[in-house]
Design a protein around this motif. Structure first.
Motif, PDB file in Angstrom:
ATOM      1  N   TRP A 235       0.806  -1.220   0.000  1.00  0.00           N
ATOM      2  CA  TRP A 235       0.000   0.000   0.000  1.00  0.00           C
ATOM      3  C   TRP A 235       0.840   1.271   0.000  1.00  0.00           C
ATOM      4  CZ3 TRP A 235      -5.023  -0.584  -0.830  1.00  0.00           C
ATOM      5  CH2 TRP A 235      -5.604  -1.801  -0.525  1.00  0.00           C
ATOM      6  N   SER A 236       2.142   1.136   0.072  1.00  0.00           N
ATOM      7  CA  SER A 236       2.991   2.322   0.165  1.00  0.00           C
ATOM      8  C   SER A 236       3.260   2.904  -1.222  1.00  0.00           C
ATOM      9  CB  SER A 236       4.299   1.989   0.866  1.00  0.00           C
ATOM     10  OG  SER A 236       4.971   0.980   0.165  1.00  0.00           O
TER      11      SER A 236
ATOM     12  N   LYS B 279       2.666  -6.434   8.535  1.00  0.00           N
ATOM     13  CA  LYS B 279       1.290  -6.865   8.262  1.00  0.00           C
ATOM     14  C   LYS B 279       0.752  -7.666   9.432  1.00  0.00           C
ATOM     15  CE  LYS B 279       1.750  -6.756   3.292  1.00  0.00           C
ATOM     16  NZ  LYS B 279       1.740  -7.520   2.049  1.00  0.00           N
TER      17      LYS B 279
END
Length: 88
Positions: A5-6, A83
């Motif tokens: 997601w970065s 995560k």
């Protein structure tokens, strides 16, 4: 290249932020202002060469070494997280 997601460049931003934090911590520990002629801890005279070399010095070499041994190191924190930690 970032993953998940970065955004692109996020890893380098994390590295830069960690380096900036370490530099800020090191600068905060530097002495400043007028130094002492006598050690504030044990009272022995601080040599003139040390006073010239380290502006704002307040401790003799022995007391400064002992003080630095007892200082905690700044380990920082995990800016990215894992995560696994997000799933808990």
């Amino acid at each position: 290249m970032a993953g998940g997601w970065s955004r692109d460049g996020a890893v380098q931003d994390q590295i830069d932020a960690s380096v900036q934090d370490a530099v800020k911590l090191a600068r905060s520990r530097l002495p400043g202002g007028l130094g002492s002629v006598y050690c504030e801890e044990c009272g022995t005279a601080i040599p003139e060469l040390r006073r010239k070399a380290v502006p704002g010095v307040r401790f003799c070499v022995g007391c400064q070494s002992a003080l630095e041994k007892h200082q905690t190191t700044h380990a920082g924190f995990n800016r990215r997280g894992s995560k696994d930690s997000q799933l808990k």
